[in-house]
Design an enzyme around this catalytic site. Sequence first.
Site, PDB file in Angstrom:
ATOM      1  N   GLY A 254      79.518  15.514  66.062  1.00  0.00           N
ATOM      2  CA  GLY A 254      79.481  14.801  64.865  1.00  0.00           C
ATOM      3  C   GLY A 254      79.966  13.300  65.246  1.00  0.00           C
ATOM      4  O   GLY A 254      80.620  13.122  66.340  1.00  0.00           O
TER       5      GLY A 254
ATOM      6  N   SER B  15      88.733  18.169  58.845  1.00  0.00           N
ATOM      7  CA  SER B  15      89.751  17.221  58.834  1.00  0.00           C
ATOM      8  C   SER B  15      90.761  16.982  57.776  1.00  0.00           C
ATOM      9  O   SER B  15      90.303  17.239  56.482  1.00  0.00           O
ATOM     10  CB  SER B  15      89.049  15.827  59.227  1.00  0.00           C
ATOM     11  OG  SER B  15      89.807  14.609  58.957  1.00  0.00           O
TER      12      SER B  15
ATOM     13  N   TYR C 207      82.161   9.416  56.256  1.00  0.00           N
ATOM     14  CA  TYR C 207      82.450  10.146  57.266  1.00  0.00           C
ATOM     15  C   TYR C 207      83.291  11.268  56.636  1.00  0.00           C
ATOM     16  O   TYR C 207      83.148  12.270  57.067  1.00  0.00           O
ATOM     17  CB  TYR C 207      83.523   9.664  58.310  1.00  0.00           C
ATOM     18  CG  TYR C 207      84.310  10.595  59.292  1.00  0.00           C
ATOM     19  CD1 TYR C 207      83.540  11.153  60.342  1.00  0.00           C
ATOM     20  CD2 TYR C 207      85.659  10.804  59.010  1.00  0.00           C
ATOM     21  CE1 TYR C 207      84.238  12.354  60.898  1.00  0.00           C
ATOM     22  CE2 TYR C 207      86.293  11.828  59.677  1.00  0.00           C
ATOM     23  CZ  TYR C 207      85.532  12.660  60.770  1.00  0.00           C
ATOM     24  OH  TYR C 207      86.187  13.556  61.381  1.00  0.00           O
TER      25      TYR C 207
ATOM     26  N   LYS D 130      82.667  15.678  55.991  1.00  0.00           N
ATOM     27  CA  LYS D 130      83.359  16.820  56.203  1.00  0.00           C
ATOM     28  C   LYS D 130      83.662  17.626  54.881  1.00  0.00           C
ATOM     29  O   LYS D 130      83.246  18.759  55.055  1.00  0.00           O
ATOM     30  CB  LYS D 130      84.800  16.421  56.898  1.00  0.00           C
ATOM     31  CG  LYS D 130      84.824  15.793  58.065  1.00  0.00           C
ATOM     32  CD  LYS D 130      84.462  16.774  59.147  1.00  0.00           C
ATOM     33  CE  LYS D 130      84.126  15.918  60.424  1.00  0.00           C
ATOM     34  NZ  LYS D 130      83.543  16.902  61.438  1.00  0.00           N
TER      35      LYS D 130
ATOM     36  N   VAL E 175     100.340  -3.750  62.980  1.00  0.00           N
ATOM     37  CA  VAL E 175     100.686  -2.322  62.185  1.00  0.00           C
ATOM     38  C   VAL E 175     100.350  -2.735  60.886  1.00  0.00           C
ATOM     39  O   VAL E 175     100.764  -3.869  60.294  1.00  0.00           O
ATOM     40  CB  VAL E 175     102.438  -2.590  62.150  1.00  0.00           C
ATOM     41  CG1 VAL E 175     102.882  -1.467  61.392  1.00  0.00           C
ATOM     42  CG2 VAL E 175     102.981  -2.230  63.749  1.00  0.00           C
TER      43      VAL E 175
END
Length: 337
Positions: free
Chosen positions: A82, A124, A149, A153, A217
């Site tokens: 995938g 996931s 995405y 799933k 970050v």
Amino acid sequence: MNILVTGGAGYIGAHTVVELQNAGHEVVVIDNLSNSSENMLRQVSKITGKKVTFHKVDIRDSQALDEIMKLYWFDCCVHFAGLKAVGESVMKPLAYYQNNVAGTLTLLEALSRHGCANLIFSSSATVYGQPKELPITEACPTGGITNPYGWTKCMIEQILMDLYRAEPAWNVALLRYFNPAGAHESGLIGERPRGIPTNLMPYIARVAAGRLPELQVFGNDYDTGDGTGVRDYIHVVDLALGHVKALRVMEQKGGLAVYNLGRGEGCSVLEMVHAFEQVNEVVVPYVIKARRPGDVAACYADPSKAERELGWKARLSIEDMCRSAWQWQKNQGKGSD
Ligand code: NAD
Ligand code: WQD
């Protein structure tokens, strides 16, 4: 058992092929190599001392699948193939639905035609969207996902649940991975993101290697201990072993089951940075940036169902992930693929 591994040349697939071979299973890998190379499987062979049978096949190619399934009999298919880049899926939704959803349908039809009704699917934690509870149990509602995405799933899970309802002879394990990280201790296989990594661990490793200037970050104003995002990182070798356990339980019990595969412990971005620095004696410069759109503050599993039913528990630590990811990073460019 004879196992068909789709996407077996990829990051998680290759680590799982190692553990499947170590457990005595016969493995055939199919992969279209869109995000991997065959060399990964040569490295797998070096680790296990066993040949890996490989065919370059796209799971959307029904004729090629028929040819493979005429050549071999499979007891089970472990389905990793995938596309997995969240950002890219926002830009190219059709490619993601086509590859992941349509590809899985083509694969399932081929498996059906050839009498293989056992499947382990790479799902996931992304299916939980904005988690309604922490730690996340398998009963937590899915949906509310912010990218195509993640929807692929969720849709594939739905397809597999519908298939099982209609044809209970199918046995299906939906494995919801939390955040896979690290590499094999041999330093021979690991994650090779194309271009600049988007996931935290490979990004940190490249910064430590001086190949990227600093880590950005994404947000330090979340409602978490130090304000940075919290995730449940799981060593890829532990994850691979989860598939071997799922295979055994599926053979014994059958049915459809969903399992969270995580460590059950949250780790913040800054905790990961500091662990990486400490374990590997390196410096990881970072700057605080704005939150990344679509990110949740915290996401970590309740993995107790997998422990209870599969007899599986993650053993490796954040430090193990940092050590092996750094070893892998240092091996890049020295023949390891
Ligand atoms: P990866 O990209 O390293 O491996 C996927 C493999 O599938 C690649 O080798 C690629 O070439 C192959 N592939 C893609 N489309 C194909 C097609 N149409 N036909 C045949 N082969 C195809 O990714 P990974 O990290 O090893 O992920 C494996 C699976 O686990 C994926 O389904 C992914 O969505 C899922 N997953 C990954 C993560 C993560 O963070 N890495 C987390 C949760 C779930
Ligand atoms: C982890 C934390 C970031 C990069 C993604 C997918 C998910 C699954 C795993 C496939 C977050 C922070 C990251 C950086 C940062 N994949 N971060 N700077 O987003 O939890 O999950 O990979 O199924 O579907 O969404 O993982 O590694 O991208 O981020 O600060 O350069 O690190 O904000 O808090 P994520 P990640």
